[in-house]
Design an enzyme around this catalytic site. Sequence first.
Site, mmCIF file in Angstrom:
data_model
loop_
_atom_site.group_PDB
_atom_site.id
_atom_site.type_symbol
_atom_site.label_atom_id
_atom_site.label_comp_id
_atom_site.label_asym_id
_atom_site.label_seq_id
_atom_site.Cartn_x
_atom_site.Cartn_y
_atom_site.Cartn_z
ATOM 1 N N ASP A 1 0.879 -1.165 0.000
ATOM 2 C CA ASP A 1 0.000 0.000 0.000
ATOM 3 C C ASP A 1 0.919 1.217 0.000
ATOM 4 O O ASP A 1 1.540 1.548 1.020
ATOM 5 C CB ASP A 1 -0.899 -0.006 1.236
ATOM 6 C CG ASP A 1 -1.781 1.231 1.331
ATOM 7 O OD1 ASP A 1 -1.584 2.191 0.549
ATOM 8 O OD2 ASP A 1 -2.666 1.255 2.214
ATOM 9 N N TYR B 1 -9.461 14.908 -9.072
ATOM 10 C CA TYR B 1 -8.462 14.219 -9.881
ATOM 11 C C TYR B 1 -7.483 15.196 -10.515
ATOM 12 O O TYR B 1 -6.267 14.995 -10.467
ATOM 13 C CB TYR B 1 -9.160 13.394 -10.962
ATOM 14 C CG TYR B 1 -8.222 12.613 -11.856
ATOM 15 C CD1 TYR B 1 -7.453 11.578 -11.356
ATOM 16 C CD2 TYR B 1 -8.125 12.911 -13.212
ATOM 17 C CE1 TYR B 1 -6.601 10.851 -12.172
ATOM 18 C CE2 TYR B 1 -7.273 12.197 -14.047
ATOM 19 C CZ TYR B 1 -6.510 11.164 -13.519
ATOM 20 O OH TYR B 1 -5.671 10.448 -14.335
ATOM 21 N N LYS C 1 -3.295 15.582 -10.100
ATOM 22 C CA LYS C 1 -2.362 15.498 -11.212
ATOM 23 C C LYS C 1 -1.556 16.785 -11.373
ATOM 24 O O LYS C 1 -0.395 16.760 -11.790
ATOM 25 C CB LYS C 1 -3.096 15.126 -12.503
ATOM 26 C CG LYS C 1 -3.605 13.692 -12.492
ATOM 27 C CD LYS C 1 -2.488 12.701 -12.218
ATOM 28 C CE LYS C 1 -2.936 11.264 -12.222
ATOM 29 N NZ LYS C 1 -1.849 10.303 -11.948
#
Length: 255
Positions: free
Chosen positions: A64, A156, A160
């Site tokens: 993880d 999102y 990024k």
Amino acid sequence: MAGRLKGRATIVTGAASGMGAASAKLFAAEGARVAVVDVNGPGAEAVAAEIRSAGGQAIGIACDLSDEGQVARAIGQIEAAQGPTSALFNHAGGITIKPFLELSVADWDQLMDRNVKSMFLMTRAALPGMIKAGGGSIVCTSSISAVYATPMEVLYVATKGACHMFARGIAVEFRDKNIRCNTVCPGFINTPHGQREMKELQALGVDASEAAIAAQQGRLGQPQDIANAALFLLSDEAAFITGAHLFVDGGFSAV
């Protein structure tokens, strides 16, 4: 040109499927000793086994990447098996598609962990060995979404954008240590991740049909398109390229 990563201890995160798996297989074919790292341990080992059956060198590691202790243990396992890392492809990540006002703090924290904290932890853990070995190259998976926003993807695109500047910051800070760091920025790619993104955007009224994407970038990209770009950035062919963002998007970003 064969052997562009010959003998290099290489890590690929998020490598149990899709672009990560394609990259791990390509790097091994180019001579790398590959650590296939993914939260999906059986998937990572399956990719590593496929590489070994083809004559390459690979180990599968379950991790993880948002957990500091697990990352430290993974790096310890990798360095014990294949020595200090000289090439790192920070590819692991995910996506959350929701109207902005429906996003929760838990959504925010979870995706920031998957897409940004994971790169921070893995890079921080791998860099000391990389520096001690005399240098190396890092590639981080960003996206067209780092600079081109899409409705329903506020979270999102924020992650990024962070990936973009993380890589650039690493490039500047560690240039004198012979460390290069760049991003590869995919457009819409034909992977489970990409197909899910298209489906969920369309369900929320955003035109992300194959026809709309074809109008923007010619066709859906393939995992190999991204693997080829990451290979170039990791290799000595890109020796004078650092802090750069390579868009692999069929011209989406050129319109």
